[in-house]
Design a protein around this motif. Structure first.
Motif, mmCIF file in Angstrom:
data_model
loop_
_atom_site.group_PDB
_atom_site.id
_atom_site.type_symbol
_atom_site.label_atom_id
_atom_site.label_comp_id
_atom_site.label_asym_id
_atom_site.label_seq_id
_atom_site.Cartn_x
_atom_site.Cartn_y
_atom_site.Cartn_z
ATOM 1 N N LEU B 111 -26.194 -36.200 28.909
ATOM 2 C CA LEU B 111 -25.990 -35.708 30.266
ATOM 3 C C LEU B 111 -25.207 -34.393 30.251
ATOM 4 N N GLU B 112 -24.196 -34.350 29.393
ATOM 5 C CA GLU B 112 -23.414 -33.114 29.275
ATOM 6 C C GLU B 112 -24.298 -31.952 28.828
ATOM 7 N N ILE B 113 -25.141 -32.242 27.834
ATOM 8 C CA ILE B 113 -26.025 -31.190 27.319
ATOM 9 C C ILE B 113 -26.963 -30.693 28.428
ATOM 10 N N VAL B 114 -27.550 -31.652 29.156
ATOM 11 C CA VAL B 114 -28.489 -31.269 30.217
ATOM 12 C C VAL B 114 -27.775 -30.447 31.280
ATOM 13 N N LEU B 115 -26.583 -30.867 31.643
ATOM 14 C CA LEU B 115 -25.833 -30.109 32.643
ATOM 15 C C LEU B 115 -25.494 -28.695 32.133
ATOM 16 N N ALA B 116 -25.129 -28.632 30.845
ATOM 17 C CA ALA B 116 -24.819 -27.318 30.260
ATOM 18 C C ALA B 116 -26.040 -26.417 30.344
ATOM 19 N N MET B 117 -27.214 -27.005 30.088
ATOM 20 C CA MET B 117 -28.440 -26.215 30.170
ATOM 21 C C MET B 117 -28.662 -25.730 31.601
ATOM 22 N N LEU B 118 -28.386 -26.623 32.550
ATOM 23 C CA LEU B 118 -28.546 -26.233 33.957
ATOM 24 C C LEU B 118 -27.605 -25.087 34.308
ATOM 25 N N GLY B 119 -26.360 -25.218 33.857
ATOM 26 C CA GLY B 119 -25.372 -24.173 34.157
ATOM 27 C C GLY B 119 -25.798 -22.833 33.585
ATOM 28 N N ALA B 121 -28.794 -21.941 32.691
ATOM 29 C CA ALA B 121 -30.030 -21.514 33.336
ATOM 30 C C ALA B 121 -29.735 -20.867 34.689
ATOM 31 N N PHE B 122 -28.782 -21.460 35.407
ATOM 32 C CA PHE B 122 -28.406 -20.930 36.722
ATOM 33 C C PHE B 122 -27.872 -19.501 36.576
ATOM 34 N N TRP B 123 -26.983 -19.312 35.598
ATOM 35 C CA TRP B 123 -26.396 -17.976 35.401
ATOM 36 C C TRP B 123 -27.466 -16.991 34.920
ATOM 37 N N SER B 241 -38.445 -16.400 34.068
ATOM 38 C CA SER B 241 -38.425 -17.614 33.242
ATOM 39 C C SER B 241 -37.730 -17.331 31.910
ATOM 40 N N ALA B 242 -37.866 -16.105 31.401
ATOM 41 C CA ALA B 242 -37.192 -15.772 30.140
ATOM 42 C C ALA B 242 -35.683 -15.876 30.304
ATOM 43 N N PHE B 243 -35.168 -15.353 31.416
ATOM 44 C CA PHE B 243 -33.721 -15.425 31.647
ATOM 45 C C PHE B 243 -33.266 -16.876 31.795
ATOM 46 N N VAL B 244 -34.043 -17.635 32.560
ATOM 47 C CA VAL B 244 -33.654 -19.014 32.833
ATOM 48 C C VAL B 244 -33.620 -19.816 31.532
ATOM 49 N N ILE B 245 -34.649 -19.667 30.722
ATOM 50 C CA ILE B 245 -34.705 -20.471 29.506
ATOM 51 C C ILE B 245 -33.692 -19.985 28.480
ATOM 52 N N CYS B 246 -33.523 -18.684 28.392
ATOM 53 C CA CYS B 246 -32.473 -18.162 27.512
ATOM 54 C C CYS B 246 -31.125 -18.736 27.938
ATOM 55 N N GLY B 247 -30.858 -18.705 29.249
ATOM 56 C CA GLY B 247 -29.592 -19.229 29.752
ATOM 57 C C GLY B 247 -29.407 -20.693 29.395
ATOM 58 N N ALA B 248 -30.476 -21.473 29.538
ATOM 59 C CA ALA B 248 -30.398 -22.912 29.262
ATOM 60 C C ALA B 248 -30.019 -23.156 27.797
ATOM 61 N N ILE B 249 -30.675 -22.399 26.885
ATOM 62 C CA ILE B 249 -30.401 -22.625 25.463
ATOM 63 C C ILE B 249 -28.997 -22.133 25.112
ATOM 64 N N ALA B 250 -28.634 -20.966 25.648
ATOM 65 C CA ALA B 250 -27.285 -20.460 25.387
ATOM 66 C C ALA B 250 -26.234 -21.415 25.955
ATOM 67 N N GLY B 251 -26.571 -22.055 27.071
ATOM 68 C CA GLY B 251 -25.648 -23.016 27.690
ATOM 69 C C GLY B 251 -25.274 -24.147 26.736
ATOM 70 N N ILE B 252 -26.230 -24.580 25.911
ATOM 71 C CA ILE B 252 -25.913 -25.624 24.928
ATOM 72 C C ILE B 252 -24.848 -25.106 23.966
ATOM 73 N N GLY B 253 -24.999 -23.827 23.576
ATOM 74 C CA GLY B 253 -24.000 -23.210 22.699
ATOM 75 C C GLY B 253 -22.614 -23.264 23.330
ATOM 76 N N GLY B 254 -22.566 -22.972 24.638
ATOM 77 C CA GLY B 254 -21.282 -23.023 25.336
ATOM 78 C C GLY B 254 -20.713 -24.434 25.346
ATOM 79 N N ALA B 255 -21.596 -25.405 25.591
ATOM 80 C CA ALA B 255 -21.167 -26.802 25.612
ATOM 81 C C ALA B 255 -20.597 -27.197 24.251
ATOM 82 N N TYR B 256 -21.259 -26.730 23.183
ATOM 83 C CA TYR B 256 -20.795 -27.074 21.836
ATOM 84 C C TYR B 256 -19.367 -26.585 21.622
ATOM 85 N N ARG B 257 -19.070 -25.406 22.139
ATOM 86 C CA ARG B 257 -17.729 -24.850 21.969
ATOM 87 C C ARG B 257 -16.677 -25.760 22.599
ATOM 88 N N VAL B 258 -16.912 -26.231 23.831
ATOM 89 C CA VAL B 258 -15.879 -27.046 24.486
ATOM 90 C C VAL B 258 -15.908 -28.506 24.040
#
Lengths: 521, 370
Positions: B111-119, B121-123, B241-258
């Motif tokens: 759930l955390e990972i999915v939310l991170a992807m959403l975050g 993706a939103f940005w 879509s490129a921005f959204v998907i890039c954001g989603a994948i990068a979001g996982i990276g952010g989640a990993y950090r915290v």
């Protein structure tokens, strides 16, 4: 022969003050330029574009450079004018080896090229463009007077204060010629110069070129697919085929002789073809269109299945605006575009494509093809239905289309590796098989006689199945040959010729210059 | 006809690496140290024991997520500076879940990972929306949104999410243990789940760019949006879509950090990794499979260089110098390859073209596709 006339009337000195520029030209005129190309080789990947070309070009002559698409004409001219280096071989100018690199250096050595689409800065005025590349010491006033003098000499009409964006292709050519002359060019290369200019401008251009060669001893190289022009103008021709120099001959020669030289065989002239017309498929209902250059008011037109409508006119007279308005790329101010009872006026480009329109733009690598993608990738882009791409399947289709359209290139080649003519064929190969209406900007742009015929054969096949075609072309011959009806544009005004079989190139040539009233008589 | 220039090709591939090593070596010599000792120190710093290797891997994981996202925007010809902010939003969304939800790990972690992807993706969507709808260049939009993302993080840390003992703006209180990614072992503290995700995403990005209509649309849009549009590609949709998907994948990276590197949300949780990822993608361009490999080299050099100070009293920024040269020289080699091996583009180089050099896959290209 060049000395006789010119000696009595030194071309530029007669105008009072001898400007440095005029003097320069005058001095250059004294000796004709002799250019010798020795064993020029150029390869692009596996294509041997120029294969051991050795050639002598004498001053004071107009030399036609002929060859079918991909024969290596453009490559050779670009090497000569410094736009690209040869892989090996050398260029001798007056017996001296010329090691120039880049167009500027070539101009300094006396060789200048006039591009098919003149390379000017649209936002600059004529005068500013003229000043471009001139020595920094040249003042605006001196430039203005030089521009006026030389223009006057050749009968060019160039207003120094008009932005280049607002003058016609013919005038932009004139500007570029004047500019190159003042830069001291003694060899002038012209690439398809008669494309997109009016009959009157063509006469002026030809007179100017003849004066330059005969009176000033300049070398003029004319790259052209229009054999009529070559016959009218040239003293000799050189012919390239598949990268090799295959013939040199003095003119005069007949069109048939030239065609045989170019293709190694005879090609019969294209017959006018009348197709059978079906129901109305595209209805333009009092369209008013406004684009950056032109406004077209209340144009109505019913296009029937299987009908070919040719649009004639100088660049930017309204024909491009009309075609782009049909596919939704240019805004429509008023009126409707109706395809088979479906109003498309407010629909996007993609929706119109799905509804059965097909469009191809004139600028190949700017609008139409994607540099960096392979032929196969282009083909894959055309199938928008699937999520996953079936690469083997697409490759098969690509190979079939390459064969069918006789494209010199492989499925895995990137599109920019192909010659201009082959890119054009690929653009045509990408068009959907059976759209309701095809809207084509210059469908045979840059194609040689044989290729152009053959592209039209494929287009007419589609038309026989009911596809309507709207196209424009700077080649009036093409319009007369293939159209059922013709619309001539001039500065947004238009004139419909109901029966194209009554039209001739001469009549169209006058009409595109704006003489609608005269034509009506 | 066979290509007789393969040796040249290989030379252009290897030369920049060798050259940048040589330049760095000269710099080291100039300050009176032995380049070989420096190399040894970096190597030891990265690989001397399993803990050191884990350090490299822990740096590599978020870097690779960011790189994989950027490979997508790079393909679409977009310069997604905003990846840093997208990582931060991923960190914020994951942090919210970690703080707020009390669920067993097997449910909470996904759930955390999915939310991170959403975050993320939103940005990413915001950058894309600014670009395609309002004409704001994605570089400017990205810079602004990066700053905003960090402001948001600091606000949360010093405001609503501050520790009970009072906000020092250092971090939120540690998250509960079940919300954190588990480590493989204490000798090798690395998250297996993250490694697993990387494998999946590498494969997915590779296949999507290679085999799907979407990937081809991105490529066409990146190389010439005008032509792509006329060929029927929905170009704005592609870019978005490129921005959204890039954001989603990068979001996982952010989640990993915290959720792994730290155990709480801290200021600038992305730690500049997004910017480093931009450098990596300059080198790998649109080759998704290469991203983890080049990323690993960068991560190893950076993590290893911390030892320079301990062993040789040299500043660890020497590693950044080396990386800078690698990137610069690789780009130069790409440019040279376009010129020397010519071919594509050369024939048509004097026709007016929207992009200067279609053959060169560099940042310069990405930024010229306006």
């Amino acid at each position: 022969m060049c000395a006789s006339g010119a000696g009595l009337h030194p071309p530029l000195i007669i105008y009072g003050r001898v400007s440095s520029v005029s003097a320069y030209i005058f001095l250059r005129w004294v000796a004709n330029m002799e250019i010798e190309l020795q064993h020029i080789h150029k390869r692009f990947g596996r294509v041997h574009a120029n294969n051991d070309i050795s050639l002598k070009l004498h001053g004071g002559r107009i030399i036609g450079v002929l060859g079918e698409n991909g024969a290596g004409k453009s490559t050779l001219m670009k090497i000569l004018s410094g736009y690209q280096p040869a892989d090996s071989g050398s260029i001798l100018i007056d017996g001296q080896k010329a090691g120039y690199h880049g167009p500027q250096a070539a101009i300094a050595a006396g060789v200048g090229m006039l591009q098919q689409d003149p390379l000017d800065v649209p936002a600059f005025t004529v005068l500013e463009n003229f000043l471009y590349g001139q020595p920094a010491s040249m003042t605006r006033r001196a430039a203005r007077s030089d521009l006026a003098k030389i223009s006057h000499e050749f009968g060019f009409h160039l207003d120094p204060e008009t932005p280049a964006a607002r003058i016609s292709i013919g005038q932009r050519q004139q500007l570029e010629i004047v500019r190159l002359l003042t830069l001291g060019v003694r060899t002038l290369i012209l690439d398809e110069p008669t494309t997109g200019i009016s009959a009157q401008q063509k006469t002026i251009l030809f007179d100017a070129l003849q004066a330059l060669a005969r009176d000033q001893g300049m070398t003029v190289l004319l790259v052209s697919h229009k054999l009529e022009d070559v016959i009218a103008l040239c003293d000799e021709v050189v012919v390239l085929r598949a990268g090799c120099l295959v013939g040199e001959r003095a003119m005069p020669a007949t069109k048939a002789e030239l065609v045989r030289l170019m293709f190694g065989q005879d090609i019969a002239p294209q017959e006018r073809s009348a197709g059978s017309l079906g129901e109305i498929v595209l209805k333009l209902d009092s369209l008013t269109i406004q684009d950056r250059r032109v406004r077209v008011e209340t144009l109505s037109l019913d296009v029937r299945e299987g009908e070919v409508i040719g649009l004639a006119g100088l660049d930017g007279s309204g024909q491009e605006a009309l075609m782009r308005a049909c596919v939704g790329l240019t805004p429509v101010v008023g009126g409707n575009v109706v395809l088979k009872d479906r109003d498309l006026t407010r629909r996007s480009y993609r929706e119109r494509m799905r509804a059965g329109l097909a469009f191809s733009a004139a600028g190949r690598l700017e609008e139409g093809l994607v540099a960096g993608l392979t032929l196969t990738e282009h083909m894959a882009l055309m199938d928008s239905e699937r999520t996953m791409i079936d690469w083997p399947g697409v490759r098969d289709i690509t190979r079939r289309q390459i064969e069918r359209y006789n494209v010199r290139g492989r499925a895995e080649d990137r599109i920019e590796m192909l010659s201009g003519g082959n890119q054009q064929r690929w653009l045509m190969a990408l068009l959907p098989e059976q759209p309701r209406v095809m809207i084509l900007e210059q469908p045979t742009r840059g194609l040689d006689v044989d290729s152009a015929r053959w592209v039209w054969q494929l287009l007419l096949d589609r038309r026989a199945h009911g596809t309507a075609i709207i196209f424009n072309s700077p080649d009036l011959d093409e319009i007369v040959t293939y159209s059922d009806r013709i619309i001539v544009f001039f500065a947004g005004r238009f004139h419909l010729i109901e029966d194209a079989s009554t039209a001739t190139v001469e009549v169209l040539g006058h009409l595109i210059g704006g003489n609608f009233e005269e034509a009506a008589r | 006809m066979t290509d007789n220039r393969t040796p040249l090709r290989i030379l252009l591939l290897i030369a920049p690496i060798v050259l940048s090593l040589a330049i760095t070596a000269i710099l080291v010599l100039a300050v009176g140290k032995n380049p070989l000792e420096v190399m040894t120190a970096i190597w030891e710093g990265a690989f001397r024991n399993s803990n050191a290797v884990a350090g490299v891997v822990n740096f590599w994981i978020p870097l690779t997520f960011a790189c994989l996202g950027l490979v997508i925007t790079f393909t679409a010809g977009l310069w997604n500076i905003g990846v840093e902010g997208q990582m931060m939003l991923g960190a914020v969304f994951a942090s919210w879940a970690a703080r707020t939800l009390t669920l067993p790990s097997p449910v909470l972690l996904p759930l955390e990972i999915v939310l991170a992807m959403l975050g993320g993706a939103f940005w990413g969507f915001l950058v894309g929306f600014l670009r395609v709808r309002l004409g704001v260049n994605e570089i400017f939009g990205g810079v602004a949104l990066n700053a905003l993302a960090n402001v948001l993080v600091i606000y949360l840390i010093s405001g609503p999410w501050q520790p009970p003992e009072g906000g020092s703006a250092q971090s939120t209180p540690p998250f509960p243990a079940e919300s954190l990614l588990p480590e493989i072992s204490s000798e090798f503290p690395v998250s297996l789940l993250a490694l697993f995700l990387i494998v999946i995403i590498v494969a997915a990005v590779f296949l999507a760019l290679r085999g799907t209509r979407w990937g081809l649309n991105l490529k066409a849009t990146g190389k010439n949006p005008r032509s792509a549009l006329l060929l029927g590609v929905p170009t704005t949709q592609s870019a978005l879509s490129a921005f959204v998907i890039c954001g989603a994948i990068a979001g996982i990276g952010g989640a990993y950090r915290v959720l792994f590197t730290f155990d709480s949300l801290r200021p600038l949780p992305s730690g500049g990794i997004g910017f480093l990822a931009l450098l990596v993608v300059l080198v790998v361009a649109n080759r998704a499979l290469l991203a983890p490999i080049v990323g690993f080299v960068f991560a190893a050099i950076l993590a290893g260089s911390t030892r320079l100070r301990v062993v040789l009293q040299l500043d660890q920024s020497l590693a950044e110098v080396l990386q800078g040269f690698v990137v610069l020289l690789v780009l130069m080699a790409n440019g040279l390859r376009g010129r020397i091996l010519g071919g594509p583009g050369a024939e048509s180089s004097i026709q007016p073209e929207p992009q200067a050099q279609p053959t060169v896959t560099t940042a310069a290209e990405a930024t010229t596709h306006e």
